[in-house]
Structure formats: structure tokens, C-alpha cells
Design a protein around this motif. Structure first.
Motif, mmCIF file in Angstrom:
data_model
loop_
_atom_site.group_PDB
_atom_site.id
_atom_site.type_symbol
_atom_site.label_atom_id
_atom_site.label_comp_id
_atom_site.label_asym_id
_atom_site.label_seq_id
_atom_site.Cartn_x
_atom_site.Cartn_y
_atom_site.Cartn_z
ATOM 1 N N ARG A 5 1.954 5.139 3.023
ATOM 2 C CA ARG A 5 0.867 4.908 2.083
ATOM 3 C C ARG A 5 0.184 6.222 1.751
ATOM 4 O O ARG A 5 -0.049 7.048 2.646
ATOM 5 C CB ARG A 5 -0.150 3.935 2.682
ATOM 6 C CG ARG A 5 0.378 2.523 2.823
ATOM 7 C CD ARG A 5 -0.767 1.549 3.075
ATOM 8 N NE ARG A 5 -1.435 1.786 4.332
ATOM 9 C CZ ARG A 5 -2.552 1.175 4.718
ATOM 10 N NH1 ARG A 5 -3.128 0.303 3.913
ATOM 11 N NH2 ARG A 5 -3.094 1.431 5.891
ATOM 12 N N PRO A 6 -0.151 6.443 0.489
ATOM 13 C CA PRO A 6 -0.830 7.690 0.131
ATOM 14 C C PRO A 6 -2.210 7.757 0.779
ATOM 15 O O PRO A 6 -2.830 6.738 1.099
ATOM 16 C CB PRO A 6 -0.929 7.628 -1.396
ATOM 17 C CG PRO A 6 -0.790 6.178 -1.737
ATOM 18 C CD PRO A 6 0.086 5.582 -0.681
ATOM 19 N N VAL A 7 -2.691 8.992 0.969
ATOM 20 C CA VAL A 7 -3.973 9.237 1.624
ATOM 21 C C VAL A 7 -4.949 9.809 0.605
ATOM 22 O O VAL A 7 -4.646 10.780 -0.089
ATOM 23 C CB VAL A 7 -3.819 10.202 2.812
ATOM 24 C CG1 VAL A 7 -5.181 10.511 3.431
ATOM 25 C CG2 VAL A 7 -2.875 9.620 3.850
ATOM 26 N N THR A 99 1.860 20.068 -2.717
ATOM 27 C CA THR A 99 2.122 18.697 -2.273
ATOM 28 C C THR A 99 0.850 17.903 -2.005
ATOM 29 O O THR A 99 0.915 16.825 -1.414
ATOM 30 C CB THR A 99 2.978 18.716 -0.989
ATOM 31 O OG1 THR A 99 2.288 19.475 0.017
ATOM 32 C CG2 THR A 99 4.330 19.337 -1.255
ATOM 33 N N GLY A 100 -0.292 18.398 -2.386
ATOM 34 C CA GLY A 100 -1.527 17.670 -2.139
ATOM 35 C C GLY A 100 -2.703 18.602 -1.938
ATOM 36 O O GLY A 100 -2.803 19.649 -2.592
ATOM 37 N N LEU A 117 -7.800 18.628 7.185
ATOM 38 C CA LEU A 117 -7.034 17.391 7.036
ATOM 39 C C LEU A 117 -6.283 17.430 5.713
ATOM 40 O O LEU A 117 -6.712 18.072 4.751
ATOM 41 C CB LEU A 117 -7.951 16.165 7.119
ATOM 42 C CG LEU A 117 -9.009 15.962 6.033
ATOM 43 C CD1 LEU A 117 -8.472 15.087 4.894
ATOM 44 C CD2 LEU A 117 -10.254 15.327 6.613
ATOM 45 N N ARG A 118 -5.156 16.746 5.704
ATOM 46 C CA ARG A 118 -4.318 16.691 4.510
ATOM 47 C C ARG A 118 -4.561 15.412 3.754
ATOM 48 O O ARG A 118 -4.863 14.375 4.330
ATOM 49 C CB ARG A 118 -2.834 16.753 4.902
ATOM 50 C CG ARG A 118 -2.339 18.122 5.260
ATOM 51 C CD ARG A 118 -1.883 18.918 4.017
ATOM 52 N NE ARG A 118 -0.792 18.246 3.329
ATOM 53 C CZ ARG A 118 -0.834 17.818 2.078
ATOM 54 N NH1 ARG A 118 -1.928 17.974 1.356
ATOM 55 N NH2 ARG A 118 0.201 17.214 1.519
ATOM 56 N N ALA A 119 -4.442 15.474 2.438
ATOM 57 C CA ALA A 119 -4.615 14.283 1.610
ATOM 58 C C ALA A 119 -3.781 14.428 0.348
ATOM 59 O O ALA A 119 -3.496 15.547 -0.108
ATOM 60 C CB ALA A 119 -6.076 14.069 1.266
ATOM 61 N N ASP A 120 -3.396 13.293 -0.212
ATOM 62 C CA ASP A 120 -2.650 13.304 -1.480
ATOM 63 C C ASP A 120 -3.598 13.386 -2.673
ATOM 64 O O ASP A 120 -3.202 13.851 -3.748
ATOM 65 C CB ASP A 120 -1.797 12.034 -1.581
ATOM 66 C CG ASP A 120 -0.806 11.925 -0.441
ATOM 67 O OD1 ASP A 120 0.141 12.736 -0.407
ATOM 68 O OD2 ASP A 120 -0.992 11.051 0.424
ATOM 69 N N PRO A 465 -2.117 18.123 10.535
ATOM 70 C CA PRO A 465 -1.042 17.149 10.723
ATOM 71 C C PRO A 465 -0.889 16.254 9.502
ATOM 72 O O PRO A 465 -1.848 15.970 8.791
ATOM 73 C CB PRO A 465 -1.523 16.339 11.935
ATOM 74 C CG PRO A 465 -3.016 16.518 11.949
ATOM 75 C CD PRO A 465 -3.251 17.896 11.419
ATOM 76 N N ALA A 466 0.322 15.827 9.265
ATOM 77 C CA ALA A 466 0.599 14.915 8.147
ATOM 78 C C ALA A 466 -0.046 13.579 8.434
ATOM 79 O O ALA A 466 -0.067 13.109 9.577
ATOM 80 C CB ALA A 466 2.094 14.759 7.952
ATOM 81 N N GLN A 467 -0.569 12.949 7.416
ATOM 82 C CA GLN A 467 -1.230 11.651 7.574
ATOM 83 C C GLN A 467 -0.203 10.517 7.497
ATOM 84 O O GLN A 467 0.764 10.601 6.769
ATOM 85 C CB GLN A 467 -2.289 11.478 6.482
ATOM 86 C CG GLN A 467 -3.371 12.521 6.544
ATOM 87 C CD GLN A 467 -4.296 12.322 7.711
ATOM 88 O OE1 GLN A 467 -4.684 11.208 8.022
ATOM 89 N NE2 GLN A 467 -4.633 13.408 8.383
#
Length: 467
Positions: A5-7, A99-100, A117-120, A465-467
Motif C-alpha cells: 500500500r502506498p504511504v 521514488t518518493g 521517514l520515507r513516503a510516496d 527504512p522502506a515503509q
């Protein structure tokens, strides 16, 4: 294998951020809600610290039922694992990558460490902050912003003083004066520089939001019931005191917006809560390259900025109160959920929110016009008045930079006087410096949204880290 699921990272847990979080999470998107406070709610729904044991926190708020619905919805999404809430996170930068996005935030009250934090996608709901124009004595202890007085009362159950004057202009003055009076302070006066006639001339446009008019009338009636003098078309000329505030001088404003000679009145007080409106928080959006319309972030009908993958809602897109923020947040959350999942949103699903948004935007545009500070306020600022607190720059130094040294814009004034080079980076003093200098106040481009320790900038960073 389950589909990832996208973040969506939602920055700001006020009305807009909460509405966006619930709307996006309900439509299949994982949401990381990031906020600088210890509890969600923002300034509007600011809660007393749990250790204070407040028995009736609702007494300090209106629209409490709306807050209860938002809180219940957030709790349910948190329990289901659809939302992660990161508190005490002070976002200072958002990086756009192929990529985000990477969101960088300082941690806790010390703010000496940073996490990422990573997010789309990113939804910016960072709200607004107060505008206070300088006047002689405004740096005395006991002079606070109206929002600061409200924050003390809501968050700390503390009165800023025993006898208060609430002054300036704008809709924030009414709830602040009412809240202080209800909590036991003696409100010596509410001093509003706007003319009643300016509201009458805009009556047809203001009538588009009858609930807001009823709300304002309710505040006013409670003040009058308590015997609080309401002085319209008046302004504070000076705050007086040796070690701290002891009194303020107020005066009536004439038709041209200048003080009327002989109308001065001294009001003893130990607190002056002053505000001249609000300004949108745009630093994160501006750092990402989002376009601005004047002082606010530019968005389309879906609350999208002109940077793909970035939405904005609430007072960062223009000052308009909690109801408008809720409507914009709902639209932004639905749009973000659809776009991040690769589908087109259905505007019909947010028709009621869009109608409320249009109506409230028109209302607050008229209200903003009625509550504009007098164009002649800089004439009352003496040369000895400090206009930039961080660097202790006086109005006289600013005027010398313009008159003797030829500064014609804010950047040159800053270079010649250091006004705006301190801790706030001009966020608080820019309107005052601009007014004294006679320059246009254009939002400054700031790489970082808040002060960051050099150790944080110098430290090597691991990829989040990747979500």
C-alpha cells in the motif's frame, strides 16, 4: 504476496491534517501522521497536558464534538494499523527524490537528533502563525501574542496575568478575550482597530457563512455580559512598564487610520495579548519548490500543489479557520489516496466539502479585508522601538538603511541591519520590518523550515527504512 500500500506522510495534526489522515486511511493508503506536539489536535484542539488532570477540558473549546469524532476516528485507524502517529517530531526538511520523498524531523523537546521517514506522497498541513506589528513597549514582559495567551490557557491551564487587554485586529481576538474572561482574568478591554462600518459594507458576502457570524456574535455577547469594554476603531499606541508591563495607552483611530489627538486613554494591566492576524506556514512547501499565491501555498481543486506528489491543506494555503481546514483536509486526503493508488478521484465524493470550501474562502477573504491593519501604523513606531527582537534592530536603524544607505527592498535592509538574520529567520519580524521600511513583504526562501543543530546537518544519514 500482498500488494504494497502506498504511504502518505501528513505533516501537521491540526484540523486539516486529521481530516486528511482519516480520509486517506479510509481509502487504502497507509498514513504516517507527523506532528511537533505531544498530542494531536493542533492549536485549535490543543489539549491540556495529561499530568494536569483537567476534569473539563471541553470548557476551553468550542466544536468539541467535532474533535471527539476526529479523535475517535484516529484511535480506530491507529488500532487497525492503518495510521502511524509520530509525536514530538519537528519537521525541518522534506526531500523530493526519484521514488518518493524523505521527511526529516528533529526529535523530542531537545531537538538535538533527527530521524527520517520515507513516503510516496506528502500532505502539508502546517497551519499558520501570528502576525504582530511592532509598537513602543511591545518587547516588555507581559506582552504576549493572542495565540500565545490561548495556548497557555488551553495547554497549561494557566492565565498569563490577572488583568489583560486584548488588542490588534482579526477574528482571533474575540475567542481569546472570551476565554481569558471565562477563566477568571479581568479583561480591561478588547481593542479592535477595524471599523464596524467595514463589516456592514461586506454584510452580503459575510452572510455566506452564517454559522461563523453566529459564533462571533456569541463571543461578543458573552464579553458584553461580563462587562468587558469593546473598543472598535481603536489601537494600542504604547505599552508601559519598568521591569514588566504595567499599563497600555490606547487611542481612537480617525477616518484616515491615524490616532485622534486627545483620545488617548491609559489602561492599567499586567498582560497585553496582541495579534494582527495570521500568516500561513509555507517553509516546507517553498523548500520543495511549490508555488505560492501571495503568502499562501498555491493549490488546485484537489488541494494539489504544482509539485507532483505534494498536497497542501488548511491554513498553509490561506487563513480560514478550523471549518475550512477540515473541508480542505478531507478533499486533500481523498485526492491523495486516489492518486497514490493510481486511480482518478471522484470529485462528486467531496461535493459538500468543496461547497463549504468555496463559501468559507469567500467569507474569510471579506473578513481579511475588513480586519486589515491601518496603513499608517508605522508612523507610531518610534526610532528607538526594537523591530527585530533576535538581532535587536531598531526602527531607526531600518529607516537609516532606507533613507541614508539607499536600501530599496527587504533583502538589502537585512544585509545592512541584520534584521531577520536571527533565530526566527524573519518569520516573526518580517511584516514589521517591511512596514517600517516601506518595502513589500515577500516570503523569503528558506532552505530549512526551522533552526537545526549543526551536529544534525554534519552527521551521516542512513537511508530511512522502506515503509
Amino acid at each position: 504476496m500482498t500488494e504494497r500500500r502506498p504511504v502518505l506522510a501528513v505533516i501537521g495534526a491540526g484540523p486539516a491534517g486529521l481530516a486528511a489522515t482519516l480520509a486517506a486511511a479510509a481509502r487504502g493508503v497507509r498514513v504516517t501522521l507527523v506532528d511537533s506536539a505531544a498530542e494531536p489536535g493542533g492549536q485549535f484542539y490543543r489539549q491540556p497536558a495529561r499530568g494536569l488532570g483537567a476534569r473539563r477540558p471541553r470548557a476551553l473549546h468550542h466544536q468539541w464534538r467535532t474533535w471527539e469524532r476526529l479523535r475517535a476516528g484516529l484511535d480506530a485507524r491507529l488500532a487497525a494499523g492503518e495510521v502511524t502517529c509520530l509525536k514530538d517530531r519537528h519537521v525541518w526538511c522534506v526531500e523530493r527524490e526519484s521514488t518518493g520523498f524523505t521527511v526529516h524531523a528533529l526529535l523530542g523537546p531537545e531537538q538535538r537528533e533527527s530521524a527520517a521517514l520515507r513516503a510516496d506522497g506528502v500532505l502539508i498541513a502546517t497551519g499558520g502563525y501570528e502576525k504582530v506589528l511592532p509598537f513602543p513597549g511591545w518587547t516588555l514582559p507581559g506582552v504576549v501574542t493572542a495565540g500565545g495567551a490561548q495556548a497557555l490557557l488551553k495547554g497549561g491551564l494557566v492565565l498569563p496575568g490577572r488583568t489583560a487587554v486584548v488588542a490588534g485586529t482579526g477574528p482571533l481576538l474575540l475567542p481569546v478575550a472570551t476565554g481569558l474572561a471565562a477563566a477568571g482574568a479581568e479583561v480591561a478591554a478588547l481593542v479592535e482597530s477595524a471599523r464596524p462600518g467595514d463589516f456592514v459594507r461586506r454584510a452580503r458576502a459575510l452572510a455566506q457563512a452564517p454559522a461563523k457570524l453566529v459564533e462571533g456574535a456569541g463571543y461578543l455577547s458573552r464579553l458584553l455580559y461580563r462587562g468587558v469594554p469593546v473598543r472598535t476603531r481603536h489601537t494600542v499606541l504604547e505599552a508601559h512598564g519598568d521591569e514588566r508591563l504595567e499599563a497600555v495607552t490606547v487611542a481612537a483611530l480617525g477616518p484616515a487610520g491615524r490616532p485622534v489627538p486627545g483620545s488617548e486613554r491609559l489602561l492599567p494591566c499586567d498582560t497585553l495579548a496582541v495579534s494582527h492576524g495570521l500568516l500561513p506556514h509555507t517553509d516546507l512547501a517553498d523548500g520543495l519548490g511549490c508555488g505560492l499565491d501571495g503568502p499562501a501555498v498555491r493549490v488546485d481543486d484537489e488541494q494539489r500543489t504544482d509539485v507532483p506528489g505534494v498536497w497542501a491543506a488548511g491554513e498553509t494555503t490561506g487563513i480560514g479557520g478550523a471549518a475550512l481546514s477540515l473541508a480542505e483536509g478531507h478533499i486533500a486526503g481523498r485526492s491523495a489516496a486516489a492518486r497514490l493508488r493510481g486511480t482518478a478521484p471522484e470529485p462528486g465524493g467531496w461535493a459538500r466539502a468543496a461547497e463549504a470550501r468555496a463559501r468559507l474562502r469567500a467569507f474569510f477573504a471579506e473578513l481579511d479585508g475588513a480586519c486589515a491593519p491601518s496603513a499608517h501604523w508605522p508612523e507610531q513606531v518610534t526610532d528607538a522601538t526594537v523591530v527585530c527582537r533576535c538581532e535587536e534592530v531598531t526602527a531607526g536603524a531600518v529607516r537609516e538603511a532606507v533613507g541614508s544607505l539607499g536600501a530599496g527592498d527587504l533583502r538589502t535592509v537585512k544585509l545592512l541591519t541584520r534584521a531577520g538574520m536571527g533565530w526566527c529567520q524573519g518569520r516573526m519580524c518580517e511584516p514589521g520590518v517591511a512596514g517600517v521600511a516601506g518595502c513589500a513583504a515577500a516570503p523569503a526562501r528558506r532552505l530549512l523550515a526551522r533552526p537545526v543543530p549543526l551536529g544534525v546537518l554534519a552527521a551521516p544519514t542512513d537511508p530511512p527504512p522502506a515503509q
